[in-house]
Write an enzyme that holds these catalytic residues in place. Sequence first.
Site, PDB file in Angstrom:
ATOM      1  CB  CYS A   2      27.471  35.038  56.803  1.00 30.74           C
ATOM      2  SG  CYS A   2      26.703  33.257  56.760  1.00 30.74           S
ATOM      3  NE  ARG A  27      29.577  39.892  54.259  1.00 36.32           N
ATOM      4  CZ  ARG A  27      30.600  39.795  53.836  1.00 36.32           C
ATOM      5  NH1 ARG A  27      31.143  40.662  52.855  1.00 36.32           N
ATOM      6  NH2 ARG A  27      31.655  38.807  54.047  1.00 36.32           N
ATOM      7  CD1 TRP A  71      23.817  33.202  50.577  1.00 37.87           C
ATOM      8  CD2 TRP A  71      25.337  31.866  50.701  1.00 37.87           C
ATOM      9  NE1 TRP A  71      23.674  32.287  49.326  1.00 37.87           N
ATOM     10  CE2 TRP A  71      24.922  31.423  49.587  1.00 37.87           C
ATOM     11  CE3 TRP A  71      26.455  31.048  51.208  1.00 37.87           C
ATOM     12  CZ2 TRP A  71      25.536  30.494  48.493  1.00 37.87           C
ATOM     13  CZ3 TRP A  71      27.010  30.179  50.279  1.00 37.87           C
ATOM     14  CH2 TRP A  71      26.579  29.854  49.090  1.00 37.87           C
ATOM     15  CG  ASN A  95      31.603  35.705  56.783  1.00 41.18           C
ATOM     16  OD1 ASN A  95      32.425  36.458  56.294  1.00 41.18           O
ATOM     17  ND2 ASN A  95      31.224  34.742  55.864  1.00 41.18           N
ATOM     18  N   GLY A  96      32.223  32.153  57.382  1.00 42.97           N
ATOM     19  CA  GLY A  96      33.031  31.255  56.805  1.00 42.97           C
ATOM     20  C   GLY A  96      32.491  29.882  57.236  1.00 42.97           C
ATOM     21  CD  GLU A 464      26.895  40.700  33.555  1.00 40.79           C
ATOM     22  OE1 GLU A 464      27.735  39.515  33.712  1.00 40.79           O
ATOM     23  OE2 GLU A 464      26.437  41.164  34.452  1.00 40.79           O
ATOM     24  CE  LYS A 468      23.377  41.025  36.540  1.00 42.98           C
ATOM     25  NZ  LYS A 468      24.707  40.924  36.438  1.00 42.98           N
ATOM     26  CD  GLU A 471      23.557  37.448  38.637  1.00 42.53           C
ATOM     27  OE1 GLU A 471      23.593  38.406  37.964  1.00 42.53           O
ATOM     28  OE2 GLU A 471      24.309  37.501  39.568  1.00 42.53           O
ATOM     29  CG  HIS A 487      28.380  23.909  15.493  1.00 38.93           C
ATOM     30  ND1 HIS A 487      28.554  23.246  14.473  1.00 38.93           N
ATOM     31  CD2 HIS A 487      28.755  25.266  15.177  1.00 38.93           C
ATOM     32  CE1 HIS A 487      29.214  23.848  13.388  1.00 38.93           C
ATOM     33  NE2 HIS A 487      29.314  25.278  13.846  1.00 38.93           N
ATOM     34  CE  LYS A 586      27.045  44.079  45.007  1.00 41.23           C
ATOM     35  NZ  LYS A 586      26.679  43.430  43.743  1.00 41.23           N
TER      36      LYS A 586
HETATM   37  C1  G6P Z   1      28.646  36.752  43.495  1.00 44.10           C
HETATM   38  C2  G6P Z   1      27.506  38.016  42.962  1.00 44.10           C
HETATM   39  C3  G6P Z   1      27.793  38.244  41.437  1.00 44.10           C
HETATM   40  C4  G6P Z   1      29.306  38.644  41.381  1.00 44.10           C
HETATM   41  C5  G6P Z   1      30.339  37.730  41.778  1.00 44.10           C
HETATM   42  C6  G6P Z   1      31.744  37.959  42.062  1.00 44.10           C
HETATM   43  O1  G6P Z   1      28.334  35.828  42.862  1.00 44.10           O
HETATM   44  O2  G6P Z   1      26.231  37.573  43.127  1.00 44.10           O
HETATM   45  O3  G6P Z   1      27.131  39.554  41.288  1.00 44.10           O
HETATM   46  O4  G6P Z   1      29.522  39.026  40.285  1.00 44.10           O
HETATM   47  O5  G6P Z   1      29.760  37.030  43.284  1.00 44.10           O
HETATM   48  O6  G6P Z   1      31.796  39.169  42.828  1.00 44.10           O
HETATM   49  P1  G6P Z   1      32.885  40.177  43.087  1.00 44.10           P
HETATM   50  O7  G6P Z   1      32.904  41.120  44.127  1.00 44.10           O
HETATM   51  O8  G6P Z   1      34.236  39.221  43.123  1.00 44.10           O
HETATM   52  O9  G6P Z   1      32.992  40.854  41.767  1.00 44.10           O
END
Ligand code: G6P
Length: 591
Positions: A2, A27, A71, A95-96, A464, A468, A471, A487, A586
């Site tokens: 949000c 956000r 969100w 927001n919260g 990582e 990706k 996501e 295993h 994000k």
């Molecule tokens: C969310 C985003 C990720 C990010 C994570 C941590 O889940 O979608 O891409 O890595 O938050 O965010 P930060 O701002 O703490 O790195």
Amino acid sequence: MCGIVGCVSKENCYEKILSTLSGLEYRGYDSAGIAMLSSSKTLNVRKKKGYVSNLKGKPLPGETGIGHTRWATHGKPSDANAHPHVSGKFALVHNGIVENFRALKGELLEQGEEFLSETDSEVIVKLIAKAYRGDFFEAVVKACERLEGSYALAVLCSDDPGEIIGVRQGSPLVAGAAPDALYLCSDVPALCGAAEFICPASDGEFIRIRDGNICFCDGNGREICKEFSRVPPESRSSSVMSGTFMEKEIAEIPRALSDTFKSLSATDFAPCARILRGARHVYAVACGTALHAAQAFGDIAESEVRCPVSCFAASEFRYRDPLIGRDDLLVAVSQSGETADTLQAARLAKERGAYVLAVTNIAQSSLASLADFTIVMRAGSEIAVAATKSYNCQLLCLYYLAAQMKYYRVQEFPDWFSQFSSLSSAAEEVFACFPQMSALAAKFKDARGMFYLGRGLDVRTAAEGALKVKEIAYVFAEGYAAGELKHGTLALIEEGFPVFAVSTCSALASKTENALAEAKARGARTVLFSQNVSALSESCADFKCALPVIHEKLMPILAVIPLQYFACRMCLLRGFDPDKPRNLAKSVTVE
Ligand code: G6P
């Protein structure tokens, strides 16, 4: 998670709110809405499920307004659950999460109130309306006294055109000033296109915009003296002319690495010399992509510095009653500096007397303000939800930190320290493999699952890469220590199953190759990523991707780039938007 915005201007400010909201959209993008208040004391609301762009159209009248991009937490994405929420003379964006909202809602229902949404936020605007006795500020303060949880609010009252009241408790809020308008906003980058001066609020602070002024105060209305700072040029909102933000941000990796490297200076670390030299135990915490960077830091720092380093998902660290205390160092890594779990982990470490060092992309973030020392990476603004260039820059900063720790302890830098300056050009060289990644994405676009394998530091890169593709391309993927394949997970390999192996560590290359051969023998289609010429030539992999040569300890900063690009191509070929993956946001400012 949000985004909220408020704006007071001399002219109609609908477009200003709309454009600031677009900058906040990363956000959350489940719904969006704007409430405008005109000088004739009329409130108008437009809110819709889906993207901020759905709010485009004839501007609603008014010189004062608030906006929201959502969100969803309480209640599905819908027009009714979209903010702003209205009760009587008040409109509110939030927001919260209000943790006691069920009890409050029950109370309000008993008093005969009717709710139009399933949100926790509507409770707040009803509390404000009920508390109102003609004093806007007093009503907001009274309502906030009843709330438990986290919130950043922006509220309008139709009796007071030209006024917005904001409050911050656990969720970020920043005030901004420009010659033609005054703002409230959830974060600095979104405000930077509009405001010239900014000032973040701290928890418990109220922000009143009225009579052409911004005033910070406490719940008793006592003014709090705050300093505004000029908007840093690198955090100004970026825009994308063609393609997606994710593609643009991958293309910016070389520049981001070079800017970050130039900004790092050994002398800057002098204030934390005591802890770098003497920390008993180092903890590293983060979430998501930043967690993989923190884990790579753990591997590097423990082997170079010879001091124990423990890495945790911030959400786990908080609740495990960690042994952290005085003389310990907590490294908190967060692109946004606003991730709720990371902030809470850092607060806990401080409460226990530990030294908190933050690595963040946003100098004015909540994390930076609570940390004892902050390394600000210079990745530039990152808009796409899935982190890319910030990961490369986080790694660079964390390697630099590990090198400083080693120096403070044994007056010696690691042998890779001198190669930081080559990273940017090496990252550019990696781009040469992008056509190959596009071709692989075309081959694997219908895959139902994937494995990413690695050993040593490459496990972090594998994790990582897998994150990706999950996501943004919505393909289930597992990032795995190659030695663990046999295993359990080997059972999942079927004819044609894609298995990527990252092999940048020469001592472990033959072991990674064995795992790849075992997968291939069971029908997997295999891809090897390496800078190691003999590993590439001896490999049985179906496809081989040659990476530029740099000190192998630094390879995680480069080896992830083809995987970032591959995920982006997979996403686009599968018909999705890499900038706005479903269900994600994000900046995760709720627990
Ligand atoms: C969310 C985003 C990720 C990010 C994570 C941590 O889940 O979608 O891409 O890595 O938050 O965010 P930060 O701002 O703490 O790195």
